[in-house]
Scaffold this motif. Structure first.
Motif, PDB file in Angstrom:
ATOM      1  N   LEU A 178     118.266  27.284   5.947  1.00  0.00           N
ATOM      2  CA  LEU A 178     118.956  26.927   7.182  1.00  0.00           C
ATOM      3  C   LEU A 178     120.282  27.668   7.315  1.00  0.00           C
ATOM      4  O   LEU A 178     120.662  28.102   8.412  1.00  0.00           O
ATOM      5  N   GLY A 179     120.987  27.812   6.184  1.00  0.00           N
ATOM      6  CA  GLY A 179     122.241  28.565   6.225  1.00  0.00           C
ATOM      7  C   GLY A 179     122.012  30.027   6.543  1.00  0.00           C
ATOM      8  O   GLY A 179     122.734  30.620   7.346  1.00  0.00           O
ATOM      9  N   ALA A 180     120.990  30.632   5.919  1.00  0.00           N
ATOM     10  CA  ALA A 180     120.695  32.045   6.157  1.00  0.00           C
ATOM     11  C   ALA A 180     120.191  32.274   7.573  1.00  0.00           C
ATOM     12  O   ALA A 180     120.550  33.264   8.217  1.00  0.00           O
ATOM     13  N   ARG A 181     119.358  31.353   8.059  1.00  0.00           N
ATOM     14  CA  ARG A 181     118.853  31.492   9.422  1.00  0.00           C
ATOM     15  C   ARG A 181     119.987  31.402  10.435  1.00  0.00           C
ATOM     16  O   ARG A 181     120.018  32.143  11.431  1.00  0.00           O
ATOM     17  N   GLY A 182     120.933  30.503  10.173  1.00  0.00           N
ATOM     18  CA  GLY A 182     122.078  30.380  11.069  1.00  0.00           C
ATOM     19  C   GLY A 182     122.927  31.634  11.106  1.00  0.00           C
ATOM     20  O   GLY A 182     123.575  31.926  12.122  1.00  0.00           O
ATOM     21  N   VAL A 208     127.782  23.135   0.354  1.00  0.00           N
ATOM     22  CA  VAL A 208     128.391  24.453   0.526  1.00  0.00           C
ATOM     23  C   VAL A 208     128.031  25.034   1.886  1.00  0.00           C
ATOM     24  O   VAL A 208     128.891  25.528   2.623  1.00  0.00           O
ATOM     25  N   ALA A 209     126.738  24.992   2.224  1.00  0.00           N
ATOM     26  CA  ALA A 209     126.294  25.550   3.501  1.00  0.00           C
ATOM     27  C   ALA A 209     126.934  24.820   4.679  1.00  0.00           C
ATOM     28  O   ALA A 209     127.347  25.438   5.665  1.00  0.00           O
ATOM     29  N   ASN A 210     127.034  23.506   4.564  1.00  0.00           N
ATOM     30  CA  ASN A 210     127.593  22.714   5.657  1.00  0.00           C
ATOM     31  C   ASN A 210     129.092  22.943   5.807  1.00  0.00           C
ATOM     32  O   ASN A 210     129.641  22.828   6.903  1.00  0.00           O
ATOM     33  N   SER A 211     129.745  23.288   4.699  1.00  0.00           N
ATOM     34  CA  SER A 211     131.188  23.516   4.737  1.00  0.00           C
ATOM     35  C   SER A 211     131.531  24.947   5.165  1.00  0.00           C
ATOM     36  O   SER A 211     132.399  25.158   6.006  1.00  0.00           O
ATOM     37  N   ALA A 212     130.820  25.911   4.585  1.00  0.00           N
ATOM     38  CA  ALA A 212     131.163  27.315   4.831  1.00  0.00           C
ATOM     39  C   ALA A 212     130.407  27.934   6.002  1.00  0.00           C
ATOM     40  O   ALA A 212     130.925  28.831   6.670  1.00  0.00           O
ATOM     41  N   PHE A 213     129.171  27.468   6.235  1.00  0.00           N
ATOM     42  CA  PHE A 213     128.343  28.061   7.293  1.00  0.00           C
ATOM     43  C   PHE A 213     127.730  26.961   8.163  1.00  0.00           C
ATOM     44  O   PHE A 213     126.509  26.825   8.236  1.00  0.00           O
TER      45      PHE A 213
END
Length: 231
Positions: A142-146, A110-115
């Motif tokens: 990692l998603g939140a930090r990005g 999910v993170a790699n696709s959306a964020f």
């Protein structure tokens, strides 16, 4: 009078990543709660609220919570890989290790696709290659930090999301009414804030600490005669 935007840019990212409807498979895991249901120790709103509070403060804060903070602070992928190995090795119950791997893969997808960010993509490659096992707290971090989210906000969102998911599972399994579930979730507001504050006082050596009774319950779950949940 024209409206003035006040929401922080990272807010919607955290709301999406912590949404109970996020397809991570959390609905199929009780993380040992079902063993307490079988023994009768958890059987109503009050006993579930007590169990959830203990799970949050004595287990989740020292595993996923501390892991998220350490991953957020990680300077490079080598450190991420080290944290991934530490949390995987510290999960003694087999079902718990498998749950983290499965949910981590879904959270990472999910993170790699959306964020998508370079850090998320690098961690995804490490998981696909087998260099890392994968864990949802690292993918979330990692998603939140990005997205530029402060680590305290990311921690609160992740912990509260877990509390909400477990409560929804308890509503089905005990069963509890929806109003009772909402009362339990509201009662967890302060404990979540306390857990976030406590996580900032912990060190790497605290990673993986858990209550022995909970670990035993998680191990017993594998041998229950009938189960609703995978862990």
């Amino acid at each position: 009078m024209p409206s003035t935007p006040t929401s922080a840019p990272h807010l919607l990212t955290l709301l999406q990543l912590s949404d109970s409807a996020l397809p991570t498979g959390a609905f199929s895991h009780s993380f040992g709660m079902e063993s307490y249901l079988e023994s009768g120790q958890v059987h109503d709103e009050a006993s579930f609220a007590t169990w959830l509070h203990q799970f949050l403060s004595q287990a989740l804060a020292y595993t996923d919570g501390l892991l998220l903070r350490l991953a957020y602070e990680a300077p490079d992928q080598e450190r991420i890989a080290q944290l991934d190995a530490l949390i995987h090795a510290s999960a003694l119950p087999r079902q718990l290790r498998e749950a983290a791997t499965k949910m981590g893969a879904r959270m990472l997808a999910v993170a790699n696709s959306a964020f998508p960010t370079g850090d998320v993509a690098a961690y995804a490659r490490s998981v696909r290659s087998g260099q890392c096992a994968g864990h949802p707290a690292i993918a979330f971090a990692l998603g939140a930090r990005g997205a530029g989210a402060p680590v305290a906000d990311a921690l609160g969102s992740y912990l509260f999301s877990t509390v909400t998911s477990l409560t929804q599972n308890a509503i089905r399994a005990i069963p509890l009414g929806q109003d009772a579930g909402q009362r339990v979730i509201r009662a967890m507001h302060e404990p979540v804030a306390d857990a976030v504050a406590a996580i900032f006082t912990l060190e790497e050596m605290d990673l993986g600490a858990a209550a022995p009774g909970l670990e035993i319950a998680q191990m017993r779950h594998e041998h229950q005669r009938a189960r609703m949940f995978m862990s």
